[in-house]
Scaffold this active site. Structure first.
Site, PDB file in Angstrom:
ATOM      1  N   LYS A  35     -12.673  12.511  13.352  1.00 47.40           N
ATOM      2  CA  LYS A  35     -13.393  13.681  12.826  1.00 47.40           C
ATOM      3  C   LYS A  35     -14.609  13.243  12.006  1.00 47.40           C
ATOM      4  O   LYS A  35     -14.716  12.073  11.631  1.00 47.40           O
ATOM      5  CB  LYS A  35     -12.442  14.500  11.957  1.00 47.40           C
ATOM      6  CG  LYS A  35     -11.894  13.690  10.785  1.00 47.40           C
ATOM      7  CD  LYS A  35     -10.715  14.355  10.115  1.00 47.40           C
ATOM      8  CE  LYS A  35     -10.147  13.411   9.063  1.00 47.40           C
ATOM      9  NZ  LYS A  35      -9.018  13.988   8.339  1.00 47.40           N
ATOM     10  N   ARG A 133      -1.660  23.286   1.618  1.00 47.09           N
ATOM     11  CA  ARG A 133      -2.962  23.412   2.273  1.00 47.09           C
ATOM     12  C   ARG A 133      -2.680  24.083   3.613  1.00 47.09           C
ATOM     13  O   ARG A 133      -2.240  25.220   3.638  1.00 47.09           O
ATOM     14  CB  ARG A 133      -3.634  22.036   2.377  1.00 47.09           C
ATOM     15  CG  ARG A 133      -5.122  22.103   2.614  1.00 47.09           C
ATOM     16  CD  ARG A 133      -5.773  20.728   2.678  1.00 47.09           C
ATOM     17  NE  ARG A 133      -5.299  19.934   3.822  1.00 47.09           N
ATOM     18  CZ  ARG A 133      -5.788  18.748   4.174  1.00 47.09           C
ATOM     19  NH1 ARG A 133      -6.764  18.197   3.463  1.00 47.09           N
ATOM     20  NH2 ARG A 133      -5.318  18.100   5.209  1.00 47.09           N
ATOM     21  N   ARG A 221      -1.306   8.634  12.505  1.00 39.26           N
ATOM     22  CA  ARG A 221      -2.666   9.197  12.575  1.00 39.26           C
ATOM     23  C   ARG A 221      -3.622   8.466  11.628  1.00 39.26           C
ATOM     24  O   ARG A 221      -4.108   9.041  10.654  1.00 39.26           O
ATOM     25  CB  ARG A 221      -2.637  10.687  12.195  1.00 39.26           C
ATOM     26  CG  ARG A 221      -1.709  11.563  13.025  1.00 39.26           C
ATOM     27  CD  ARG A 221      -2.007  13.036  12.771  1.00 39.26           C
ATOM     28  NE  ARG A 221      -1.970  13.394  11.366  1.00 39.26           N
ATOM     29  CZ  ARG A 221      -1.012  14.118  10.790  1.00 39.26           C
ATOM     30  NH1 ARG A 221      -0.009  14.617  11.514  1.00 39.26           N
ATOM     31  NH2 ARG A 221      -1.063  14.388   9.497  1.00 39.26           N
ATOM     32  N   TYR A 264     -38.693   8.404 -10.303  1.00 41.39           N
ATOM     33  CA  TYR A 264     -38.704   9.686 -11.021  1.00 41.39           C
ATOM     34  C   TYR A 264     -38.052   9.573 -12.390  1.00 41.39           C
ATOM     35  O   TYR A 264     -36.989   8.980 -12.541  1.00 41.39           O
ATOM     36  CB  TYR A 264     -37.932  10.742 -10.220  1.00 41.39           C
ATOM     37  CG  TYR A 264     -38.637  11.219  -8.983  1.00 41.39           C
ATOM     38  CD1 TYR A 264     -39.873  11.864  -9.063  1.00 41.39           C
ATOM     39  CD2 TYR A 264     -38.055  11.042  -7.738  1.00 41.39           C
ATOM     40  CE1 TYR A 264     -40.508  12.314  -7.913  1.00 41.39           C
ATOM     41  CE2 TYR A 264     -38.679  11.496  -6.585  1.00 41.39           C
ATOM     42  CZ  TYR A 264     -39.916  12.136  -6.684  1.00 41.39           C
ATOM     43  OH  TYR A 264     -40.539  12.572  -5.549  1.00 41.39           O
ATOM     44  N   CYS A 311     -34.365   8.208  -4.773  1.00 37.82           N
ATOM     45  CA  CYS A 311     -35.169   9.347  -4.319  1.00 37.82           C
ATOM     46  C   CYS A 311     -34.612   9.838  -2.982  1.00 37.82           C
ATOM     47  O   CYS A 311     -33.652   9.284  -2.456  1.00 37.82           O
ATOM     48  CB  CYS A 311     -36.626   8.934  -4.153  1.00 37.82           C
ATOM     49  SG  CYS A 311     -37.306   8.102  -5.599  1.00 37.82           S
ATOM     50  N   ASP A 313     -35.902   9.541  -0.018  1.00 40.04           N
ATOM     51  CA  ASP A 313     -36.164   8.651   1.117  1.00 40.04           C
ATOM     52  C   ASP A 313     -36.175   7.174   0.751  1.00 40.04           C
ATOM     53  O   ASP A 313     -36.361   6.336   1.623  1.00 40.04           O
ATOM     54  CB  ASP A 313     -37.539   8.990   1.718  1.00 40.04           C
ATOM     55  CG  ASP A 313     -37.690  10.477   1.936  1.00 40.04           C
ATOM     56  OD1 ASP A 313     -36.854  11.046   2.653  1.00 40.04           O
ATOM     57  OD2 ASP A 313     -38.616  11.068   1.346  1.00 40.04           O
TER      58      ASP A 313
HETATM   59  C1  LIG Z   1      -8.158  12.841   8.400  1.00 36.43           C
HETATM   60  C2  LIG Z   1      -6.745  13.006   8.747  1.00 36.43           C
HETATM   61  C3  LIG Z   1      -5.914  11.882   8.855  1.00 36.43           C
HETATM   62  C4  LIG Z   1      -6.364  10.483   8.537  1.00 36.43           C
HETATM   63  O1  LIG Z   1      -6.336  10.255   7.154  1.00 36.43           O
HETATM   64  P1  LIG Z   1      -6.716   8.814   6.567  1.00 36.43           P
HETATM   65  O2  LIG Z   1      -6.360   8.912   5.142  1.00 36.43           O
HETATM   66  O3  LIG Z   1      -8.194   8.667   6.773  1.00 36.43           O
HETATM   67  O4  LIG Z   1      -5.940   7.824   7.320  1.00 36.43           O
HETATM   68  C5  LIG Z   1      -4.616  12.102   9.276  1.00 36.43           C
HETATM   69  N1  LIG Z   1      -4.171  13.345   9.558  1.00 36.43           N
HETATM   70  C6  LIG Z   1      -4.951  14.436   9.444  1.00 36.43           C
HETATM   71  C7  LIG Z   1      -4.398  15.782   9.762  1.00 36.43           C
HETATM   72  C8  LIG Z   1      -6.255  14.309   9.026  1.00 36.43           C
HETATM   73  O5  LIG Z   1      -7.022  15.396   8.920  1.00 36.43           O
END
Ligand SMILES: *Cc1c(COP(=O)(O)O)cnc(C)c1O
Length: 379
Positions: A35, A133, A221, A264, A311, A313
């Site tokens: 993602k 969540r 995951r 700046y 800044c 850029d």
């Molecule tokens: C982003 C995400 C992960 C991965 O999390 P990390 O801490 O980056 O390993 C796993 N499961 C879900 C549902 C996520 O959205």
């Protein structure tokens, strides 16, 4: 041609990190979380490198990300973890994209889209096991399971997964981890007894994969660890290799007298006659403005602190009497081999997490890919 600022992405490192994580997970299959444009590394390229490293699933947050991966030619199973109302689920079904659903209302919407598409939608039932969540909490879980069973009976849904997410996996000793694991086991048990037989049950992110064996279930995951950044920096690097090197070619070098105000607000003043270099990377590229007078970069073989404000850029560094020329490379962060800071070093200095450092690198910064995505060294 020199590119002003660029992010060099080591695809071999991503493949090798995935292979290492699979080994750490005892061979449990892995869903590579790609993602947010592959945490800023480039979604399709990262996805291919992760699959080359042994991942068999891809995970994204948004449906648009999944459809983009399909358009890029990726055929592996893809799960959209964050689904809301009113999205084009017909397209998801047509593209054979899996959808995470945590409410009966969303399941109904997906089932209706599947009906129009003329084939069942693949869904993963999402349990809220304590993070408050996404997902169905204990009181809503039975009705979510019922809705899934009804959808299956009507041939509109296939509940292929059960999932949850951990709130405190980066604190392995936090009591919430055990409580969430118990709640997940209960939710899975309830669903099984009701007649849901998922292909995969999953809840482990990178931190849980590395430190909570009981969280691995049928699929892990990993996200951040795939990119070579530690989800538990205080516990070390776990043998992971950072994949992104952010660098820029010096745009201009000048000699200035003592007492010169820089950038700046002139929050930095030269203490003596000195050499300044202008580095063409700014907050418009994702260099945090909070890093003004704080973050270090590698220039001329040494660490230098950003002089004055970042800044949009560009920013300035003070080299004293050390030699530097326009076009010389400045490394903002990378794996650390050459003495440059890591994304974790920047995160630590800023009081944030490495995720935010790499994810915020802007679209203006070209991603340049090196390394073979199968993890073998390039010659
Ligand atoms: C982003 C995400 C992960 C991965 O999390 P990390 O801490 O980056 O390993 C796993 N499961 C879900 C549902 C996520 O959205």
């Amino acid at each position: 041609m020199t590119i002003p600022a660029r992010a060099l992405i080591d695809l071999g490192a991503i493949s090798a990190n995935v292979a290492l994580l699979r080994e750490r997970a005892g061979g449990v299959p892995a869903m590579a979380m790609v993602k947010a444009d592959g945490y800023g590394h480039g979604i399709a390229e990262v996805a291919r490198a992760a699959l080359a490293g042994g991942a068999t699933w891809l995970g994204v947050a948004r449906l648009a990300e999944a459809l983009h991966l399909r358009e890029a030619g990726l055929t592996a199973p893809i799960l959209v973890c964050l689904c809301g109302p009113g999205e084009p689920y017909d397209r998801a079904v047509a593209a054979d994209v899996d959808l995470a659903a945590g409410s009966a209302g969303l399941l109904a919407e997906i089932a209706a889209a599947a009906d129009r598409a003329g084939r069942p939608a693949r869904v993963h039932l999402k349990a809220d096991t304590g993070m408050s969540r996404g997902g169905a909490g204990p009181s809503d879980w039975p009705s979510l399971v019922d809705a899934a069973l009804a959808g299956q009976a009507a041939g509109r849904l296939r509940a292929v997964g059960l999932m949850s997410h951990l709130a405190c996996a980066d604190e392995p000793d936090h009591p919430a981890n055990a409580a969430q694991l118990r709640a997940f086991a209960e939710a899975a048990d309830y669903a099984e007894k009701a007649g849901i037989h998922p292909e995969v049950r999953h809840l482990a992110n990178s931190a849980a994969l590395l430190t909570i064996p009981a969280a691995r279930y049928d699929l892990v995951r990993p996200g951040i660890a795939m990119y070579g950044l530690s989800p538990l920096p205080e516990r070390g690097a776990f043998g992971l290799r950072p994949a992104m090197t952010l660098s820029a070619a010096v745009a201009l070098v000048k000699r200035v007298p003592a007492g010169s105000g820089v950038s700046y607000g002139m929050t930095y003043t030269t203490g003596r006659e000195t050499t300044l270099a202008v580095v063409p990377a700014g907050y418009g590229d994702g260099v945090p403005r909070h890093g003004s007078n704080l973050l270090e970069v590698l220039a001329g073989g040494r660490r230098r602190r950003i002089a004055g404000r970042v800044c949009m850029d560009q920013f300035v560094i003070d080299l004293g009497d050390d030699p530097i020329a326009a076009g010389d490379e400045v490394v903002l962060f990378g794996p650390g081999d050459r003495g440059e800071p890591t994304a974790q070093d920047w995160a630590g200095a800023l009081g944030t997490i490495s995720y935010e450092i790499v994810t915020r690198i802007g679209a203006r910064v070209p991603r340049v890919y090196e390394g073979r995505p199968d993890g073998r060294a390039t010659s």
